[in-house]
Design a protein around this motif. Structure first.
Motif, PDB file in Angstrom:
ATOM      1  N   MET A  43       0.701  -1.094  -0.187  1.00 64.80           N
ATOM      2  CA  MET A  43      -0.099   0.042  -0.076  1.00 64.80           C
ATOM      3  C   MET A  43       0.981   1.248  -0.075  1.00 64.80           C
ATOM      4  N   LYS A  44       0.433   2.316  -0.558  1.00 66.59           N
ATOM      5  CA  LYS A  44       1.087   3.332  -0.481  1.00 66.59           C
ATOM      6  C   LYS A  44      -0.031   4.892  -0.305  1.00 66.59           C
ATOM      7  N   ALA A  45       0.114   5.426   0.568  1.00 70.89           N
ATOM      8  CA  ALA A  45      -0.967   6.502   0.868  1.00 70.89           C
ATOM      9  C   ALA A  45       0.057   7.635   0.959  1.00 70.89           C
ATOM     10  N   PHE A  46      -0.579   8.776   0.370  1.00 69.43           N
ATOM     11  CA  PHE A  46      -0.154  10.070  -0.106  1.00 69.43           C
ATOM     12  C   PHE A  46      -1.153  11.042   0.224  1.00 69.43           C
ATOM     13  N   GLY A  47      -0.712  12.153   0.479  1.00 62.51           N
ATOM     14  CA  GLY A  47      -1.212  13.436   0.881  1.00 62.51           C
ATOM     15  C   GLY A  47      -2.094  13.441   1.962  1.00 62.51           C
ATOM     16  N   THR A  48      -3.353  14.138   2.270  1.00 62.14           N
ATOM     17  CA  THR A  48      -4.109  14.101   3.375  1.00 62.14           C
ATOM     18  C   THR A  48      -5.280  13.231   2.963  1.00 62.14           C
ATOM     19  N   LEU A  49      -5.511  12.116   3.408  1.00 57.61           N
ATOM     20  CA  LEU A  49      -6.529  11.244   3.329  1.00 57.61           C
ATOM     21  C   LEU A  49      -7.937  11.620   3.741  1.00 57.61           C
ATOM     22  N   THR A  50      -8.965  11.630   2.764  1.00 60.01           N
ATOM     23  CA  THR A  50     -10.330  11.938   2.967  1.00 60.01           C
ATOM     24  C   THR A  50     -11.130  10.867   3.063  1.00 60.01           C
ATOM     25  N   HIS A  51     -12.383  11.048   3.403  1.00 57.01           N
ATOM     26  CA  HIS A  51     -13.535  10.062   3.587  1.00 57.01           C
ATOM     27  C   HIS A  51     -13.803   9.543   2.192  1.00 57.01           C
ATOM     28  N   GLU A  52     -13.600  10.202   1.018  1.00 56.16           N
ATOM     29  CA  GLU A  52     -13.879   9.905  -0.304  1.00 56.16           C
ATOM     30  C   GLU A  52     -12.806   8.659  -0.566  1.00 56.16           C
ATOM     31  N   ASP A  53     -11.486   9.114  -0.190  1.00 56.84           N
ATOM     32  CA  ASP A  53     -10.557   8.050  -0.218  1.00 56.84           C
ATOM     33  C   ASP A  53     -10.747   6.427   0.084  1.00 56.84           C
ATOM     34  N   TYR A  54     -11.428   6.578   1.391  1.00 54.82           N
ATOM     35  CA  TYR A  54     -11.760   5.559   2.032  1.00 54.82           C
ATOM     36  C   TYR A  54     -12.713   4.663   1.331  1.00 54.82           C
ATOM     37  N   LYS A  55     -13.852   5.478   0.678  1.00 51.67           N
ATOM     38  CA  LYS A  55     -14.907   5.028   0.105  1.00 51.67           C
ATOM     39  C   LYS A  55     -14.241   4.303  -1.171  1.00 51.67           C
ATOM     40  N   THR A  79       5.665   7.465   3.092  1.00 46.03           N
ATOM     41  CA  THR A  79       6.736   8.571   3.198  1.00 46.03           C
ATOM     42  C   THR A  79       5.980   9.694   2.696  1.00 46.03           C
ATOM     43  N   HIS A  80       4.874   9.785   1.940  1.00 42.58           N
ATOM     44  CA  HIS A  80       4.275  10.885   1.481  1.00 42.58           C
ATOM     45  C   HIS A  80       2.964  11.098   1.964  1.00 42.58           C
ATOM     46  N   LEU A  81       2.715  10.571   3.027  1.00 45.32           N
ATOM     47  CA  LEU A  81       1.183  10.771   3.759  1.00 45.32           C
ATOM     48  C   LEU A  81       1.602  11.939   4.583  1.00 45.32           C
ATOM     49  N   GLU A  82       0.417  12.846   4.591  1.00 47.35           N
ATOM     50  CA  GLU A  82       0.541  14.027   5.380  1.00 47.35           C
ATOM     51  C   GLU A  82      -0.582  14.102   6.618  1.00 47.35           C
ATOM     52  N   GLY A  83      -1.417  13.018   6.313  1.00 47.35           N
ATOM     53  CA  GLY A  83      -2.361  13.013   7.550  1.00 47.35           C
ATOM     54  C   GLY A  83      -3.845  12.339   7.045  1.00 47.35           C
ATOM     55  N   TRP A  84      -4.705  12.584   7.958  1.00 48.29           N
ATOM     56  CA  TRP A  84      -6.048  12.362   7.652  1.00 48.29           C
ATOM     57  C   TRP A  84      -6.948  13.287   7.752  1.00 48.29           C
ATOM     58  N   GLU A  85      -8.223  13.651   7.203  1.00 51.90           N
ATOM     59  CA  GLU A  85      -9.260  14.376   7.801  1.00 51.90           C
ATOM     60  C   GLU A  85      -9.809  13.449   8.733  1.00 51.90           C
ATOM     61  N   LEU A  86     -10.658  14.326   9.694  1.00 51.40           N
ATOM     62  CA  LEU A  86     -11.384  13.515  10.691  1.00 51.40           C
ATOM     63  C   LEU A  86     -12.189  12.272  10.428  1.00 51.40           C
ATOM     64  N   GLN A  87     -13.042  12.250   9.518  1.00 49.06           N
ATOM     65  CA  GLN A  87     -13.824  11.339   9.068  1.00 49.06           C
ATOM     66  C   GLN A  87     -12.984  10.064   8.321  1.00 49.06           C
ATOM     67  N   ALA A  92     -10.033   9.374   9.231  1.00 48.31           N
ATOM     68  CA  ALA A  92      -9.445   8.802  10.551  1.00 48.31           C
ATOM     69  C   ALA A  92     -10.374   8.040  10.954  1.00 48.31           C
ATOM     70  N   TRP A  93     -11.543   8.134  11.338  1.00 50.49           N
ATOM     71  CA  TRP A  93     -12.397   7.295  11.762  1.00 50.49           C
ATOM     72  C   TRP A  93     -12.615   5.956  10.917  1.00 50.49           C
ATOM     73  N   ASP A  94     -12.728   6.449   9.463  1.00 44.45           N
ATOM     74  CA  ASP A  94     -12.782   5.261   8.382  1.00 44.45           C
ATOM     75  C   ASP A  94     -11.562   4.184   8.574  1.00 44.45           C
ATOM     76  N   ASP A  95     -10.461   4.686   8.917  1.00 43.56           N
ATOM     77  CA  ASP A  95      -9.298   3.934   8.995  1.00 43.56           C
ATOM     78  C   ASP A  95      -9.388   3.047  10.504  1.00 43.56           C
ATOM     79  N   LEU A  96      -9.822   3.659  11.473  1.00 45.10           N
ATOM     80  CA  LEU A  96      -9.836   2.879  12.648  1.00 45.10           C
ATOM     81  C   LEU A  96     -11.046   1.653  12.326  1.00 45.10           C
TER      82      LEU A  96
END
Length: 133
Positions: free
Chosen positions: A22-34, A59-67, A69-73
């Motif tokens: 897996m490679k995650a990049f930028g600031t992840l959003t709820h739409e990314d998790y959908k 290495t290029h992940l900046e973080g998550w939006e709140l929703q 982060a909940w999706d990830d959990l």
């Protein structure tokens, strides 16, 4: 200016074992998790081994939006027992904390590394597994 964010995912083999890359990049959003959730579920179904190894490049992940982060959990809680080992690649101090927190929610050994070669060696080295236990 738009900012790129999201995931890429693949299933591969290293020696005789399956691994999800897996490679995650930028600031992840709820739409990314959908988008990623059905992809991950499809990947899990393709891996016959009951315990999945994951090599996650952050290495290029900046973080998550709140929703997000909940999706990830929720993903971690739903599929965490499927994971055997998760190697997180990234050099940010918050990513080390993330590795520790992730270990609480998944039934896997989770470690953070600054380099791909270190992560891959840990993921597939049986002797290092014994040292960590």
């Amino acid at each position: 200016m738009s900012q790129q964010h999201g995931f890429s995912i693949g299933i591969g083999r290293i020696n005789d074992e399956f691994v999800i890359h897996m490679k995650a990049f930028g600031t992840l959003t709820h739409e990314d998790y959908k988008t990623i959730t059905p992809m991950l579920e499809g990947a899990f179904k393709q891996v016959e081994h009951p315990h999945i190894k994951v090599l996650a490049d952050m290495t290029h992940l900046e973080g998550w939006e709140l929703q997000a982060a909940w999706d990830d959990l929720k993903l971690g809680l739903k599929y965490g027992s499927h994971f055997e080992k998760v190697a997180l690649i990234g050099a940010q101090p918050w990513q080390d904390a993330l590795a520790k927190i992730a270990g609480w929610f998944v039934g896997a050994k989770v470690e953070q590394f600054s380099e791909y070669a270190q992560a891959k060696a840990w993921l597939f080295d049986k002797d290092k597994d014994k040292e960590k236990d």
